[in-house]
Structures are given as structure tokens and as C-alpha cells.
Design a protein around this motif. Structure first.
Motif, PDB file in Angstrom:
ATOM      1  N   UNK A  38       0.684  -1.505   0.204  1.00  0.00           N
ATOM      2  CA  UNK A  38       0.170   0.198   0.247  1.00  0.00           C
ATOM      3  C   UNK A  38       0.794   1.400   0.019  1.00  0.00           C
ATOM      4  N   UNK A  39       2.397   1.299   0.505  1.00  0.00           N
ATOM      5  CA  UNK A  39       3.045   2.285   1.080  1.00  0.00           C
ATOM      6  C   UNK A  39       3.273   2.399  -0.299  1.00  0.00           C
ATOM      7  N   UNK A  40       3.890   1.693  -1.261  1.00  0.00           N
ATOM      8  CA  UNK A  40       4.214   2.054  -2.567  1.00  0.00           C
ATOM      9  C   UNK A  40       3.427   1.941  -3.023  1.00  0.00           C
ATOM     10  N   UNK A  41       2.639   1.931  -3.461  1.00  0.00           N
ATOM     11  CA  UNK A  41       1.272   2.547  -4.086  1.00  0.00           C
ATOM     12  C   UNK A  41       1.177   3.353  -3.771  1.00  0.00           C
ATOM     13  N   UNK A  42       0.928   3.881  -2.700  1.00  0.00           N
ATOM     14  CA  UNK A  42       0.393   5.842  -2.477  1.00  0.00           C
ATOM     15  C   UNK A  42       1.636   6.809  -3.242  1.00  0.00           C
ATOM     16  N   UNK A  43       2.877   5.988  -3.322  1.00  0.00           N
ATOM     17  CA  UNK A  43       4.209   6.748  -4.066  1.00  0.00           C
ATOM     18  C   UNK A  43       3.355   6.979  -5.515  1.00  0.00           C
ATOM     19  N   UNK A  44       3.352   5.888  -6.537  1.00  0.00           N
ATOM     20  CA  UNK A  44       2.987   5.662  -7.659  1.00  0.00           C
ATOM     21  C   UNK A  44       1.521   6.773  -7.933  1.00  0.00           C
ATOM     22  N   UNK A  45       0.695   6.784  -6.832  1.00  0.00           N
ATOM     23  CA  UNK A  45      -0.513   7.645  -7.123  1.00  0.00           C
ATOM     24  C   UNK A  45      -0.256   8.485  -7.200  1.00  0.00           C
ATOM     25  N   UNK A  46       0.736   9.280  -5.926  1.00  0.00           N
ATOM     26  CA  UNK A  46       1.649  10.712  -5.712  1.00  0.00           C
ATOM     27  C   UNK A  46       1.729  10.833  -7.151  1.00  0.00           C
ATOM     28  N   UNK A  47       3.303  10.688  -7.579  1.00  0.00           N
ATOM     29  CA  UNK A  47       4.024  10.386  -8.525  1.00  0.00           C
ATOM     30  C   UNK A  47       2.603  10.863 -10.030  1.00  0.00           C
ATOM     31  N   UNK A  48       1.550   9.612 -10.142  1.00  0.00           N
ATOM     32  CA  UNK A  48       0.427   9.964 -11.442  1.00  0.00           C
ATOM     33  C   UNK A  48       0.116  11.346 -11.066  1.00  0.00           C
ATOM     34  N   UNK A  49      -0.583  11.451 -10.090  1.00  0.00           N
ATOM     35  CA  UNK A  49      -1.133  12.562  -9.698  1.00  0.00           C
ATOM     36  C   UNK A  49      -0.438  14.535 -10.200  1.00  0.00           C
ATOM     37  N   UNK A  50       0.779  14.161  -9.679  1.00  0.00           N
ATOM     38  CA  UNK A  50       1.672  15.048  -9.887  1.00  0.00           C
ATOM     39  C   UNK A  50       2.142  15.412 -11.632  1.00  0.00           C
ATOM     40  N   UNK A  51       2.377  14.139 -12.062  1.00  0.00           N
ATOM     41  CA  UNK A  51       2.474  14.021 -13.797  1.00  0.00           C
ATOM     42  C   UNK A  51       1.538  14.321 -14.589  1.00  0.00           C
ATOM     43  N   UNK A  52      -0.074  13.981 -14.074  1.00  0.00           N
ATOM     44  CA  UNK A  52      -0.870  14.213 -15.076  1.00  0.00           C
ATOM     45  C   UNK A  52      -1.088  16.084 -14.869  1.00  0.00           C
ATOM     46  N   UNK A  53      -0.849  15.824 -14.205  1.00  0.00           N
ATOM     47  CA  UNK A  53      -1.271  18.229 -12.805  1.00  0.00           C
ATOM     48  C   UNK A  53      -0.565  19.119 -13.703  1.00  0.00           C
ATOM     49  N   UNK A  54       0.878  17.969 -14.384  1.00  0.00           N
ATOM     50  CA  UNK A  54       1.339  19.497 -14.964  1.00  0.00           C
ATOM     51  C   UNK A  54       0.918  19.889 -15.542  1.00  0.00           C
ATOM     52  N   UNK A  55       0.247  19.286 -16.804  1.00  0.00           N
ATOM     53  CA  UNK A  55      -0.131  19.702 -18.437  1.00  0.00           C
ATOM     54  C   UNK A  55      -1.141  18.474 -18.262  1.00  0.00           C
ATOM     55  N   UNK A  56      -2.345  18.979 -17.673  1.00  0.00           N
ATOM     56  CA  UNK A  56      -3.660  18.008 -17.850  1.00  0.00           C
ATOM     57  C   UNK A  56      -3.867  18.406 -19.364  1.00  0.00           C
ATOM     58  N   UNK A  57      -4.183  19.350 -19.988  1.00  0.00           N
ATOM     59  CA  UNK A  57      -4.365  19.398 -21.344  1.00  0.00           C
ATOM     60  C   UNK A  57      -3.824  18.932 -22.501  1.00  0.00           C
ATOM     61  N   UNK A  58      -2.916  18.695 -22.047  1.00  0.00           N
ATOM     62  CA  UNK A  58      -1.957  17.974 -22.748  1.00  0.00           C
ATOM     63  C   UNK A  58      -1.492  16.334 -22.665  1.00  0.00           C
ATOM     64  N   UNK A  59      -2.162  16.067 -21.337  1.00  0.00           N
ATOM     65  CA  UNK A  59      -1.784  14.461 -21.450  1.00  0.00           C
ATOM     66  C   UNK A  59      -2.539  13.167 -22.009  1.00  0.00           C
ATOM     67  N   UNK A  60      -2.064  12.511 -22.640  1.00  0.00           N
ATOM     68  CA  UNK A  60      -3.347  11.467 -23.067  1.00  0.00           C
ATOM     69  C   UNK A  60      -2.740  10.378 -21.792  1.00  0.00           C
ATOM     70  N   UNK A  61      -4.161   9.604 -21.991  1.00  0.00           N
ATOM     71  CA  UNK A  61      -4.179   8.635 -20.629  1.00  0.00           C
ATOM     72  C   UNK A  61      -4.653   7.642 -21.295  1.00  0.00           C
ATOM     73  N   UNK A  62      -3.786   6.593 -21.641  1.00  0.00           N
ATOM     74  CA  UNK A  62      -3.861   5.492 -22.170  1.00  0.00           C
ATOM     75  C   UNK A  62      -4.362   4.407 -21.611  1.00  0.00           C
ATOM     76  N   UNK A  63      -5.066   3.381 -21.807  1.00  0.00           N
ATOM     77  CA  UNK A  63      -5.113   2.065 -20.490  1.00  0.00           C
ATOM     78  C   UNK A  63      -5.625   1.431 -21.373  1.00  0.00           C
ATOM     79  N   UNK A  64      -4.958  -0.477 -21.055  1.00  0.00           N
ATOM     80  CA  UNK A  64      -5.476  -1.542 -21.691  1.00  0.00           C
ATOM     81  C   UNK A  64      -6.015  -1.896 -20.157  1.00  0.00           C
ATOM     82  N   UNK A  65      -7.355  -2.776 -20.881  1.00  0.00           N
ATOM     83  CA  UNK A  65      -8.369  -3.284 -20.249  1.00  0.00           C
ATOM     84  C   UNK A  65      -7.889  -4.580 -18.881  1.00  0.00           C
ATOM     85  N   UNK A  66      -8.332  -5.905 -19.936  1.00  0.00           N
ATOM     86  CA  UNK A  66      -8.225  -6.788 -18.799  1.00  0.00           C
ATOM     87  C   UNK A  66      -7.123  -7.133 -18.095  1.00  0.00           C
ATOM     88  N   UNK A  67      -7.077  -6.841 -16.712  1.00  0.00           N
ATOM     89  CA  UNK A  67      -5.361  -7.164 -15.904  1.00  0.00           C
ATOM     90  C   UNK A  67      -5.487  -5.400 -15.824  1.00  0.00           C
TER      91      UNK A  67
END
Length: 287
Positions: free
Chosen positions: A20-49
Motif C-alpha cells: 500500500x505504501x508503494x502504491x501511495x507513492x506511485x499514485x502521488x507521482x501519477x497525480x503530479x505527472x498528469x497535473x503538470x499539463x492535464x490538457x496536453x496529457x493522453x491517458x491510455x489504458x489497457x482493459x483486461x488486468x
């Protein structure tokens, strides 16, 4: 021990489960990453898994409601949100249909926006009769297979066919036999073989994969968050890195995570639940 993407044995990989602690850091990093330029960010997601847990039968897969809710919230907040999957677009929309969501199905052979018309690669469309014959051959072969191979599921997708052996008693034996059959069909027809989590897929010999799909989806964007969990996602990982702009590439933890995928990702997030938390917190930070 690990499973590679070259069709080797299916075994538990050597990556530790994401705490859970590792996920918290990854989530913090993800929030910061997208937040730097949300309108210019593509979020691409696989489905299964990634959005859905891997299940015994492909028909039973369902996206986590929390992820669907987060995607709905994210679409007006970021540059674009897309599903990049080996499933057909119609199948994806039957599981998660959202206005403004981009769909890239069958490794880029199909595409659509929201409920709009499904576009099909014309080169792939020419293979529909051949794929239908291979699908019928797979069904007949599976029905006549030895008893120890009971549980093989044939999934016809129109432009490809997948042989799932998750429900067989001996995964190693099933992999060997199914892979041999698929390679034989590939040699006979010219189709390509793609190895996945406890499945083998035959696709038309078209220069299309999740990498070419990602190339189209990140065009005109400034950054990209990509999340995937299987060998089919590696071409997308590579395409995004070649692109050379800001990116955050995440692998999704499971006991079946291929070693190649975990090693090539920037970080490993803790399962579809971790993905749902990440997407939700990104949306929350941008609202």
C-alpha cells in the motif's frame, strides 16, 4: 522465476506485490505527472488486468466501477482518454461505454470515439474470411483435443482468434500444445502469433499493434500516462519512449505479470484496485 513474453512457461514472477505504501507513492507521482499539463496529457489504458481483473472466461470480465467513474470524470479534464486493447471495440463498449472515450481495439485494427461508428483497418478487413476459417478450425481442434486439455476456450473476435487455456488443469502442457497448434496455423495462413496471459492469439499479418495504436493516440499531445499489464502492451511502452516526450508508463501487478513488462515499466502499481485509486485521485486533483 518469471514468465517472459516470448511464449515461455507460465509461472509466478519474481516481482514483489505492490504494498500500500508503494502504491501511495506511485499514485502521488501519477497525480503530479498528469497535473503538470492535464490538457496536453493522453491517458491510455489497457482493459483486461488493468481496468478489470483477469478472469477464467473472457466473457466474465468487468471494469471496476471506481475506474469507470474516474474515466467519466477524467475525459473533460485531460487531453484524451483511450482504451487500448486486444478486444474488439464492440466488446469494449459493451463493458464500458462513455461519451468522449476513445477506443482502439484489436491491437489498433479497430477504432471509435464514444458511441460513434467503428472504423476498421481496410487491410485487416480483407482477412475476415481467413480468420473465420481459422476460428472454426480452432473450435474443431479444441473439441477433439486430449482430455488433459479440457478447458480450452476459443474466442473468435472477427479479425483475430484467441485460444485461452486458463481453465485447463496443466497450464505448462496446454501452453506447449496450444502454441504449437497456433504456430502451425500461422505458418499455413501467414497470420501472426501473439502470446498473452494464459492465451495465444492469431492475428492478420498487418503492421498494427498497441505501439502503432499509441502512436496515433499520442499525436499532438505533450505527455502520456500509459497503464498495461501484458506482453501486448510492450510495443506501446516502446512507442511512447521513442516519442521522446514526457511519459509515465505503469505495469499492473499480478501473480502473472510478465517479467519483461515489469522491467520495462517506470513502476508497478498494485492491481486493478491500484489503477482505480490512481485514476480516481488524478480526477479528484483536477476537479
Amino acid at each position: 522465476m518469471s514468465r517472459s513474453c516470448c511464449g515461455g512457461r507460465e509461472e509466478l514472477n519474481g516481482f514483489a506485490l505492490s504494498a500500500e505504501g508503494n502504491d501511495a507513492e506511485i499514485i502521488r507521482r501519477g497525480v503530479e505527472f498528469v497535473g503538470r499539463n492535464p490538457s496536453g496529457c493522453a491517458v491510455l489504458l489497457d482493459f483486461d488486468g488493468t481496468l478489470a481483473h483477469v478472469v477464467d472466461h473472457p466473457d466474465d470480465a468487468a471494469a471496476l466501477p471506481e475506474s469507470v467513474e474516474a474515466i467519466v470524470r477524467l475525459i473533460p479534464l485531460v487531453g484524451r482518454v483511450a482504451l487500448v486493447s486486444g478486444r474488439p471495440v464492440a466488446d469494449l463498449r459493451s463493458r464500458i461505454e462513455v461519451d468522449g472515450l476513445l477506443y482502439s481495439g484489436l491491437y489498433g485494427l479497430e477504432h471509435a470515439i464514444g458511441a460513434g461508428e467503428i472504423g476498421v483497418d481496410p487491410k485487416a478487413a480483407a482477412w475476415i474470411p481467413e480468420v473465420a476459417m481459422v476460428t472454426e478450425a480452432a473450435i474443431e481442434w479444441a473439441a477433439s483435443a486430449d482430455a488433459e486439455l479440457d478447458g480450452i476456450v476459443i474466442e473468435g473476435k472477427g479479425l483475430s482468434v484467441t485460444l485461452h487455456y486458463r481453465m485447463t488443469a496443466d497450464h505448462a502442457l496446454a501452453h506447449e500444445v496450444v502454441a504449437d497448434w497456433a504456430r502451425g496455423e500461422a505458418a499455413r495462413t501467414g497470420m501472426r502469433v501473439i502470446f498473452g496471459k494464459l492465451n495465444v492469439e492469431l492475428v492478420p499479418p498487418i503492421d498494427s499493434d498497441k505501439g502503432s495504436a499509441a502512436d496515433e493516440l499520442i499525436a499532438g499531445m505533450d505527455s502520456c500516462l500509459y497503464i498495461g499489464d501484458d506482453c501486448g502492451d510492450l510495443p506501446a511502452f516502446d512507442a511512447i519512449r521513442r516519442w521522446g516526450r514526457d511519459s509515465l508508463v505503469l505495469a499492473v501487478q499480478s501473480s502473472e505479470l510478465p517479467a519483461d513488462v515489469g522491467e520495462k515499466a517506470d513502476a508497478i502499481i498494485g492491481g486493478p484496485q491500484g489503477v482505480a485509486r490512481l485514476l480516481g485521485q488524478v480526477a479528484e486533483s483536477l476537479d
